[in-house]
Design an enzyme around this catalytic site. Sequence first.
Site, PDB file in Angstrom:
ATOM      1  N   HIS A 122      -3.322 -37.003  12.265  1.00 44.37           N
ATOM      2  CA  HIS A 122      -3.490 -35.964  13.283  1.00 44.37           C
ATOM      3  C   HIS A 122      -4.924 -35.899  13.806  1.00 44.37           C
ATOM      4  O   HIS A 122      -5.162 -35.497  14.950  1.00 44.37           O
ATOM      5  CB  HIS A 122      -3.153 -34.582  12.710  1.00 44.37           C
ATOM      6  CG  HIS A 122      -1.686 -34.322  12.544  1.00 44.37           C
ATOM      7  ND1 HIS A 122      -0.930 -34.936  11.575  1.00 44.37           N
ATOM      8  CD2 HIS A 122      -0.848 -33.505  13.221  1.00 44.37           C
ATOM      9  CE1 HIS A 122       0.326 -34.502  11.654  1.00 44.37           C
ATOM     10  NE2 HIS A 122       0.401 -33.632  12.650  1.00 44.37           N
ATOM     11  N   ASP A 152       5.901 -39.888  10.971  1.00 46.57           N
ATOM     12  CA  ASP A 152       4.872 -38.996  10.421  1.00 46.57           C
ATOM     13  C   ASP A 152       5.541 -37.651  10.163  1.00 46.57           C
ATOM     14  O   ASP A 152       6.671 -37.409  10.601  1.00 46.57           O
ATOM     15  CB  ASP A 152       3.721 -38.852  11.441  1.00 46.57           C
ATOM     16  CG  ASP A 152       2.627 -37.903  10.973  1.00 46.57           C
ATOM     17  OD1 ASP A 152       2.310 -37.878   9.762  1.00 46.57           O
ATOM     18  OD2 ASP A 152       2.072 -37.165  11.814  1.00 46.57           O
ATOM     19  N   SER A 153       4.803 -36.773   9.520  1.00 48.99           N
ATOM     20  CA  SER A 153       5.295 -35.410   9.316  1.00 48.99           C
ATOM     21  C   SER A 153       5.435 -34.667  10.640  1.00 48.99           C
ATOM     22  O   SER A 153       6.143 -33.669  10.714  1.00 48.99           O
ATOM     23  CB  SER A 153       4.311 -34.649   8.427  1.00 48.99           C
ATOM     24  OG  SER A 153       3.051 -34.584   9.058  1.00 48.99           O
ATOM     25  N   CYS A 177       1.437 -41.935   8.375  1.00 55.83           N
ATOM     26  CA  CYS A 177       1.063 -40.699   7.680  1.00 55.83           C
ATOM     27  C   CYS A 177       0.385 -41.087   6.373  1.00 55.83           C
ATOM     28  O   CYS A 177       1.008 -41.706   5.511  1.00 55.83           O
ATOM     29  CB  CYS A 177       2.314 -39.868   7.400  1.00 55.83           C
ATOM     30  SG  CYS A 177       1.991 -38.360   6.454  1.00 55.83           S
ATOM     31  N   CYS A 196      -6.326 -38.615   8.140  1.00 56.03           N
ATOM     32  CA  CYS A 196      -5.037 -37.996   8.457  1.00 56.03           C
ATOM     33  C   CYS A 196      -4.774 -38.355   9.911  1.00 56.03           C
ATOM     34  O   CYS A 196      -5.683 -38.249  10.757  1.00 56.03           O
ATOM     35  CB  CYS A 196      -5.105 -36.490   8.285  1.00 56.03           C
ATOM     36  SG  CYS A 196      -3.688 -35.597   8.952  1.00 56.03           S
ATOM     37  N   GLU A 225      -0.523 -29.770  15.981  1.00 54.05           N
ATOM     38  CA  GLU A 225       0.913 -29.520  16.199  1.00 54.05           C
ATOM     39  C   GLU A 225       1.139 -28.498  17.306  1.00 54.05           C
ATOM     40  O   GLU A 225       2.243 -28.395  17.842  1.00 54.05           O
ATOM     41  CB  GLU A 225       1.588 -29.057  14.899  1.00 54.05           C
ATOM     42  CG  GLU A 225       1.726 -30.131  13.829  1.00 54.05           C
ATOM     43  CD  GLU A 225       2.680 -31.258  14.216  1.00 54.05           C
ATOM     44  OE1 GLU A 225       3.662 -31.004  14.927  1.00 54.05           O
ATOM     45  OE2 GLU A 225       2.415 -32.418  13.826  1.00 54.05           O
TER      46      GLU A 225
END
Length: 270
Positions: free
Chosen positions: A194, A19-20, A82, A192, A160
């Site tokens: 996240h 993932d990012s 992602c 998403c 994050e």
Amino acid sequence: MSAHHHSSSSFTDAIGVFDSGVGGLSVLRAIRDALPAENLVYVADSGHAPYGDQSEAHITQRTLTVGNWLASAGVKAITVACNTATVVAIRHLREQIDIPVVAIEPAIKPAANKTRSGVVAVLATTQTLQSESVARLCQEHGEGKRILLQACPGWVEAVEMADLDSLRTQALLRQFVEPLISEGADTFVLGCTHYPFLRGALQRIVGEQVALIDPAVAVATELTRRLGNNLLTHAKTLGSTRFFTTGNVAHVQQVVSHLWGDGAIVESMA
Ligand code: DGL
């Protein structure tokens, strides 16, 4: 489960997941639960995140770089954890490597099947919501429904920072979600990876009657199917889980420990 069975340049027979940033850990969790014996290698591309507001060229280049790094280190399959990377770049990655590549995309179909009010909200990054994939999913499954597309700037950054439930984060969640509730949405797609980490705070805002749909378990099921008997390990022991990042190792270590658990050790993706 942080035992290092491989050197960093050899992930033979492991499953690569990326993932990012740390969002894909929500998918990694589902894979870990479904396939306890597999060795897993996770990459958080935090040095180049977030992807969601960046150009298609940047997202494609990062997806190919991380995907090829995993493939050349010998993984037997890749899961793109992602949505943004999937809808922008997955076809390019599949052209370049010949191992199974399983991906996640917003769960618009199950949400459209589930809604009772006829109003579905899709929460995702700007790039994901602008993609042809989302347009196609809305067209295929949106008949007779209203599908509201809502970008949620700031949510990825909050996760994050492992800031899942502060007053600041709660305000950021309310800002985007309350108008959708007013529109009558009763089913929310967490589009998403996240966002599942914000589920607790979100559910308190939208109430227990509203469904929050996360396709992570479906992705793990699809990965299992794609591996099949040939590629699934027949080991009876628990697999290892390794974590790599392109970002600041100390910071990512702190967040991964919070989101995954204390045993996680984050290494630099050199
Ligand atoms: N977690 C990613 C997704 O599922 C995107 C986060 C980002 O913008 O980098 O879309």
